[in-house]
Design an enzyme around this catalytic site. Structure first.
Site, PDB file in Angstrom:
ATOM      1  N   LYS A  69       0.871  -1.174   0.000  1.00 52.54           N
ATOM      2  CA  LYS A  69       0.000   0.000   0.000  1.00 52.54           C
ATOM      3  C   LYS A  69       0.907   1.222   0.000  1.00 52.54           C
ATOM      4  O   LYS A  69       1.713   1.412   0.922  1.00 52.54           O
ATOM      5  CB  LYS A  69      -0.882  -0.001   1.233  1.00 52.54           C
TER       6      LYS A  69
ATOM      7  N   LYS B 116      -2.182  -1.496  -3.821  1.00 48.45           N
ATOM      8  CA  LYS B 116      -3.031  -0.322  -3.793  1.00 48.45           C
ATOM      9  C   LYS B 116      -2.173   0.940  -3.843  1.00 48.45           C
ATOM     10  O   LYS B 116      -1.192   1.006  -3.098  1.00 48.45           O
ATOM     11  CB  LYS B 116      -3.847  -0.380  -2.508  1.00 48.45           C
TER      12      LYS B 116
END
Ligand code: PBG
Length: 325
Positions: free
Chosen positions: A196, A249
């Site tokens: 992330k 992400k």
């Protein structure tokens, strides 16, 4: 002309093109983020992100009935708490009667075939908007992991199929796994936000949850956009610690990461097409620069082609329409 290879031969008709298509969209692969809040009869839109509505538990059916009927198979739950209920240590995250556990119970009852994922991180619940416990001006890893494990357990007890830690603390996948196993939740899975990135693309999401950090940024725990080797390392750790699904992400600026992790992971890779990515498509379509449905089809396909077998997307309605034509 003596051309030996003529790739255009396979592009002559829609039927032929479909026949040789290497990747296709399927609703089974899509997970819809859902935002739930306390109170009754709440159904709230945020002007900066019209794809999302924040609903109270009693409005979940109104939000989801028609989508489940159209084939939606999975949701990822986020809780939104009022500013007055946020605390320094995010206590509302551990409330077994908080909006997320209640939503889980409601969804399990309403839709027996729906897979329910829950987000595990403290940012919607803390006054400072960070994902964990702040100590001496930084997020304290081990204190945070302890609370996040308890949060995951609360979600499992409510009936979540899978928990999705999005906090990026070190060691949290292993800690969640052992907490869940000790309590007998061997079959509750972990979708780990493995890679992330500290991205500029989370703005609309933070508007929805009113969770913009009140100080600093998230760079001491989220990853530097410049790095991919570090993503490989996070992936190795998460696999070792027992993650069931590896998530990248944001998605589109990180397709190389999706591709790389899908090579080295023996478990499914998911990608989160985040709020800022979605908002860019909405704005460009609104300005007449691009066609919204075509852009959504292309981008979702691209994420899949890169190697994600699971896509978290706000565009589920567009995808239903695209698949129906
Ligand atoms: C935080 C979290 C964020 C998103 C999902 N979980 C934002 C952040 O890290 O500040 C963003 C999702 C999106 O932008 O759609 N735990």
């Amino acid at each position: 002309m003596n051309i030996i290879e003529r790739p255009r031969r396979l592009r002559q008709s829609a039927a032929l093109r479909d026949l040789v298509r290497e990747t296709s969209l399927h609703i089974n692969d899509i997970v819809l983020p859902v935002f739930v809040t306390d109170g009754v009869n709440v159904d709230q839109e945020v002007p900066t992100f019209p794809l999302v509505r924040t609903v109270s538990i009693d409005n979940l059916a109104r939000l989801l009935d028609h989508r489940v009927r159209r084939g939606l198979r999975a949701v990822l739950l986020f809780g939104k708490v009022r500013a007055a209920n946020k605390t320094e240590s995010g206590d509302a995250a551990l409330d077994p009667d908080g909006c997320v556990p209640r939503a889980v119970r409601q969804l399990r009852e309403l839709y027996p075939n729906l897979t329910v994922f829950t987000d595990v991180a403290l940012d919607p619940y803390t006054t400072h908007g960070h994902d964990g416990i702040v100590h001496n001006g930084d997020v304290d890893n081990d204190l945070s992991v302890d609370i996040l494990s308890r949060m995951a357990l609360v979600h499992a007890e409510a009936g979540a199929h899978m928990v999705a830690p999005s906090d990026m603390m070190d060691g949290r996948v292993g800690a969640l796994r052992s907490t869940l196993d000790t309590a007998g939740f061997h079959n509750v899975g972990i979708m780990s936000y493995t890679a992330k990135y500290a991205s500029a693309l989370y703005g609309p999401f933070r508007d929805v949850l009113e969770s913009t950090p009140s100080f600093g940024d998230k760079k001491t725990y989220q990853m530097d956009p410049a790095n991919i080797r570090e993503a490989e390392r996070e992936c190795r750790l998460d696999l070792d610690e027992g993650a069931d699904i590896i998530l990248v992400k944001p998605a589109t600026w990180y397709l190389d990461v999706v591709a790389r992790l899908s090579e080295i992971s023996d478990r499914p890779v998911a990608a989160y097409h985040v709020s800022g990515e979605a908002a860019m498509i909405l704005s460009a379509a609104h300005a007449g620069h691009i066609n919204r449905h075509r852009a959504v089809e292309e981008v979702t396909l691209a994420i899949k082609r890169a190697g994600a077998s699971i896509i978290i997307s706000y565009f589920v309605d567009d995808i239903f329409d695209i698949l129906a034509t």
